[in-house]
Write an enzyme that holds these catalytic residues in place. Structure first.
Site, PDB file in Angstrom:
ATOM      1  CG  HIS A  63      -0.279   0.134   2.525  1.00  0.00           C
ATOM      2  ND1 HIS A  63       0.574  -0.830   3.034  1.00  0.00           N
ATOM      3  CD2 HIS A  63      -0.330   1.125   3.465  1.00  0.00           C
ATOM      4  CE1 HIS A  63       1.007  -0.446   4.220  1.00  0.00           C
ATOM      5  NE2 HIS A  63       0.483   0.741   4.501  1.00  0.00           N
ATOM      6  CG  HIS A  65      -0.208   4.399   4.855  1.00  0.00           C
ATOM      7  ND1 HIS A  65      -0.985   3.584   5.648  1.00  0.00           N
ATOM      8  CD2 HIS A  65      -0.988   5.480   4.539  1.00  0.00           C
ATOM      9  CE1 HIS A  65      -2.183   4.146   5.800  1.00  0.00           C
ATOM     10  NE2 HIS A  65      -2.209   5.278   5.142  1.00  0.00           N
ATOM     11  CG  ASP A  67       4.854   2.902   7.371  1.00  0.00           C
ATOM     12  OD1 ASP A  67       3.953   3.322   6.623  1.00  0.00           O
ATOM     13  OD2 ASP A  67       4.649   2.020   8.237  1.00  0.00           O
ATOM     14  CG  HIS A  68       4.372  -0.008   4.131  1.00  0.00           C
ATOM     15  ND1 HIS A  68       4.435  -1.366   4.393  1.00  0.00           N
ATOM     16  CD2 HIS A  68       3.859   0.567   5.250  1.00  0.00           C
ATOM     17  CE1 HIS A  68       3.963  -1.589   5.611  1.00  0.00           C
ATOM     18  NE2 HIS A  68       3.615  -0.431   6.149  1.00  0.00           N
ATOM     19  CG  HIS A 142      -4.197  -0.242   6.219  1.00  0.00           C
ATOM     20  ND1 HIS A 142      -4.175  -0.255   7.591  1.00  0.00           N
ATOM     21  CD2 HIS A 142      -3.169   0.575   5.835  1.00  0.00           C
ATOM     22  CE1 HIS A 142      -3.184   0.498   8.026  1.00  0.00           C
ATOM     23  NE2 HIS A 142      -2.566   1.021   6.983  1.00  0.00           N
ATOM     24  CG  ASP A 213       0.559  -1.438   7.342  1.00  0.00           C
ATOM     25  OD1 ASP A 213       1.446  -2.260   7.633  1.00  0.00           O
ATOM     26  OD2 ASP A 213       0.697  -0.215   7.491  1.00  0.00           O
ATOM     27  CG  HIS A 273       4.075  -2.941  10.237  1.00  0.00           C
ATOM     28  ND1 HIS A 273       3.077  -2.335  10.967  1.00  0.00           N
ATOM     29  CD2 HIS A 273       4.360  -2.089   9.224  1.00  0.00           C
ATOM     30  CE1 HIS A 273       2.766  -1.171  10.418  1.00  0.00           C
ATOM     31  NE2 HIS A 273       3.533  -0.994   9.360  1.00  0.00           N
TER      32      HIS A 273
END
EC number: 3.1.26.11
Length: 322
Positions: A63, A65, A67-68, A142, A213, A273
């Site tokens: 996805h 976000h 942090d990914h 999510h 996530d 995570h």
């Protein structure tokens, strides 16, 4: 086949954990590496390993976000600096928007890659399939569009039973190759051999599932069914307060992950995570609190390398396929 955890934290980098990225090392299987998510500073983590960016042929993004994905532009640029050329393309599989994100970063920074970059927008079902591997994607739940992945290695052909052939005075040569391919062969003495009688059972390919996530949902069990390894996000640990936070932020707890592994009959569960709060005694409790649900559970640490061995006992009809 090995898993190398380049980042095991959530949200933002911490003193002990970088944000999410996992390398699936397939050097023996296809002389390649696949990355699952590329959080900030992933390429810094790679410098601490023996991984070579030019070996990365596929990147799967769960996805969008930060942090990914915030490590993607830098990694792609460095792969170019390190000599990847037109014969070393890279394919990025991700949700709608990943192409725009990457192309915008490259355009604004005037970065020109020396190799082809291919984008595949994820849809539910098989997203990659060749003679050695198949990858299945399914939607997660999510705060934004999110995906989980099931990597299936194709079954390995059985070994030719050479001792049996020699015991029956069957001459070596091209005949052996024909029999290993399962063909029927006529010998000069009139005997007719069926290749299936001289080949051992196929060896089941390995399955690795990546659940990043998400809050609990039915697709997790579908992707993780009979997986050799289930890599599952565990932003929060056990406990009612943690469960409330997980529900509020559309994440999973360690108990959620353990229950999913148990229901899917996975072989091993690896938690990743993690929130930065889980250090010291809290980290130890993260595992001890769930082993009564799923005993074969470990917590990944940055730069851990986990082997995914082939099973010794095999069956052609093993119903591990989705």
């Amino acid at each position: 086949m090995q898993l190398e955890f380049l980042g095991t934290g959530s949200g933002q980098p911490s003193k002990f954990r970088n944000v999410t990225s996992i390398a699936l090392r397939l050097l023996d299987e296809r002389n390649a590496v696949w990355l699952f998510d590329v959080g900030e500073a992933t390429q810094h983590q790679i410098l601490k390993t023996t991984l070579r960016p030019r070996k990365v042929e596929k990147i799967f993004i769960s996805h969008l976000h930060g942090d990914h994905i915030f490590g993607l532009p830098g990694f792609l640029s460095s792969r170019s600096f390190q000599g990847a050329d037109k014969n070393e393309p890279l394919t990025i599989y991700g949700p709608k928007g990943v192409k725009e994100f990457v192309q915008t970063a490259l355009r604004v920074s005037e970065t020109r890659l020396s190799y082809p970059l291919v984008f595949v927008e994820l849809t539910a079902g098989v997203v990659f399939d060749d003679k050695t591997f198949r990858v299945i994607a399914a939607k997660m739940k999510h705060r934004i569009e999110s995906w989980g992945f099931r990597v299936e290695e194709k079954d390995h052909p059985g070994e030719l039973l050479v001792n049996k052939l020699r015991a029956e005075n069957i001459p070596s040569g091209p005949i052996f190759g024909q029999l290993k391919a399962g063909k029927r062969v006529s010998l000069p003495d009139g005997r007719i051999l069926d290749g299936h009688d001289y080949v051992g059972p196929a060896q089941r390919g390995r399955v690795v599932t990546f659940i990043l996530d998400t809050r609990p949902n039915d697709n997790i069990e579908l992707l993780a069914r009979h997986a050799d390894v289930l890599v599952h996000e565990s932003t929060y640990g056990a406990g009612e307060d943690e469960a409330k936070m997980a529900r509020a932020h559309a994440h999973s707890t360690s108990i959620n992950a353990a229950n999913n592994a148990r229901r899917a009959q996975a072989n091993q569960l690896i938690l990743t995570h993690l929130s930065a709060r889980y250090i010291g005694p809290l980290l130890k409790n993260l595992v001890s609190d769930v082993r009564h649900v799923f005993p074969n559970t470990i917590v990944a640490r940055d730069l851990d390398v986990i082997d995914v061995p082939l099973k010794k006992e095999v069956s052609v009809s093993d119903p591990h396929k989705v």
